[in-house]
Write an enzyme that holds these catalytic residues in place. Structure first.
Site, PDB file in Angstrom:
ATOM      1  N   SER A   1      60.904  67.107  13.296  1.00 28.45           N
ATOM      2  CA  SER A   1      61.981  67.895  12.915  1.00 28.45           C
ATOM      3  C   SER A   1      61.670  69.213  12.085  1.00 28.45           C
ATOM      4  CB  SER A   1      62.881  66.854  11.947  1.00 28.45           C
ATOM      5  OG  SER A   1      63.238  65.736  12.763  1.00 28.45           O
TER       6      SER A   1
HETATM    7  N1  SAH Z   1      60.193  61.311  12.084  1.00 31.14           N
HETATM    8  C1  SAH Z   1      59.333  62.087  12.886  1.00 31.14           C
HETATM    9  C2  SAH Z   1      60.140  62.743  13.911  1.00 31.14           C
HETATM   10  C3  SAH Z   1      60.754  61.672  14.952  1.00 31.14           C
HETATM   11  S1  SAH Z   1      61.190  62.152  16.510  1.00 31.14           S
HETATM   12  C4  SAH Z   1      58.268  62.854  12.255  1.00 31.14           C
HETATM   13  O1  SAH Z   1      58.550  62.872  11.007  1.00 31.14           O
HETATM   14  O2  SAH Z   1      57.365  63.289  12.984  1.00 31.14           O
HETATM   15  C5  SAH Z   1      62.144  60.695  17.024  1.00 31.14           C
HETATM   16  C6  SAH Z   1      60.960  59.522  17.335  1.00 31.14           C
HETATM   17  O3  SAH Z   1      61.812  58.247  17.476  1.00 31.14           O
HETATM   18  C7  SAH Z   1      60.381  59.726  18.680  1.00 31.14           C
HETATM   19  O4  SAH Z   1      58.962  59.420  18.323  1.00 31.14           O
HETATM   20  C8  SAH Z   1      60.982  58.541  19.537  1.00 31.14           C
HETATM   21  O5  SAH Z   1      59.941  57.839  20.397  1.00 31.14           O
HETATM   22  C9  SAH Z   1      61.327  57.674  18.559  1.00 31.14           C
HETATM   23  N2  SAH Z   1      62.289  56.577  18.776  1.00 31.14           N
HETATM   24  C10 SAH Z   1      63.447  56.717  19.712  1.00 31.14           C
HETATM   25  N3  SAH Z   1      64.020  55.569  19.936  1.00 31.14           N
HETATM   26  C11 SAH Z   1      63.494  54.586  19.211  1.00 31.14           C
HETATM   27  C12 SAH Z   1      63.812  53.163  18.663  1.00 31.14           C
HETATM   28  N4  SAH Z   1      64.711  52.637  19.355  1.00 31.14           N
HETATM   29  N5  SAH Z   1      62.954  52.627  17.705  1.00 31.14           N
HETATM   30  C13 SAH Z   1      61.715  53.349  17.279  1.00 31.14           C
HETATM   31  N6  SAH Z   1      61.732  54.688  17.551  1.00 31.14           N
HETATM   32  C14 SAH Z   1      62.393  55.294  18.383  1.00 31.14           C
END
Ligand code: SAH
Length: 240
Positions: free
Chosen positions: A88
């Site tokens: 993000s």
């Molecule tokens: N917080 C992260 C950015 C996340 S992007 C950072 O600081 O870098 C969102 C992430 O959520 C992605 O990697 C995606 O694979 C994950 N995601 C999507 N659906 C999910 C689920 N049901 N359970 C766990 N992770 C999930």
């Protein structure tokens, strides 16, 4: 002369590896970019919590992004982290972290580990972080990265975050960094009374929401700002 340094870095003139073992000059350079990021992108837009701002000044965001976008690590936008996912924008991380209203020692659950950056920010604040990532390769990399950077109070799990982490519940805060169309019930159940969940909800149009647990079944919510996150995948897509 930061502008010259940035140009050099963008031109790919420097390759600093990813072990975090930069020279003192390099560390000073990144620390200056971090201070500027916090001042101009985050504090300037209204994030005030000193613990949050301090954490954002210390976590080496450039080590959480792939080398090819490292020069932009402190820029005012999200960045690709592989597998079509993104880290993000710094302001959004600052805002979501402040909205959690957590303090040192609190247990916090994150759904969507991605690069591990948000988890590191919470760990730097002294929270005990439980974070789940559905893409095994990202979970593995984030875990390795957090360990190598010395964050001891983060627990990474590969799997679907839909069901939360019941063994470590209740959580003082829950931050979801992928957007579901509806809030998974198990996550609400794992929020401590008085705790806050910060979560983007929607499909194309998403709202960042804060849900507070006031009582066993009392979950008032408020809308913060429109946002754009990658979708939450897995079980939540199959639920009506
Ligand atoms: N917080 C992260 C950015 C996340 S992007 C950072 O600081 O870098 C969102 C992430 O959520 C992605 O990697 C995606 O694979 C994950 N995601 C999507 N659906 C999910 C689920 N049901 N359970 C766990 N992770 C999930």
């Amino acid at each position: 002369m930061p502008s010259v340094l940035v140009m050099l870095a963008l031109a790919g003139g420097w390759s600093w590896g990813c072990g975090g073992g930069g020279t003192a000059d390099q560390e000073t350079y990144w620390a200056k970019l971090r201070d500027d990021m916090v001042a101009t992108q985050i504090a300037a837009r209204g994030v005030r919590d000193a613990t949050v701002l301090t954490a954002l000044r210390t976590v080496p965001r450039h080590l959480f992004v792939p080398p090819e976008v490292r020069a932009e690590a402190y820029a005012d936008h999200p960045l690709p982290i592989g597998e079509g996912q993104t880290i993000s924008q710094p302001y959004i991380v600052g805002l979501m972290t402040e909205l959690l209203e957590v303090k040192p020692g609190d247990r916090v659950l994150e759904i969507g580990t991605g690069s591990g950056y948000q988890a590191a920010v919470l760990a730097a604040m002294g929270c005990e972080v439980y974070t789940i990532e559905i893409r095994a390769a990202l979970a593995h990399e984030a875990d390795k990265r957090l360990v190598s950077l010395g964050y001891k109070n983060v627990h990474v799990r590969a799997g679907d975050g839909y069901a939360g982490w019941p063994d470590a519940a209740p959580f003082a805060g829950i931050v979801v960094t992928a957007a579901p169309e509806r809030i998974p019930r198990p996550l609400l159940d794992q929020l401590a009374i008085g705790g806050h969940m910060v979560i983007p909800v929607g499909s194309f149009y998403q709202q960042l929401k804060v849900i507070t647990r006031r009582g066993d079944k009392d979950f008032p919510e408020s809308d913060v700002i429109p946002v754009r996150f990658v979708p939450m995948t897995g079980e939540v897509e199959r639920r009506p």
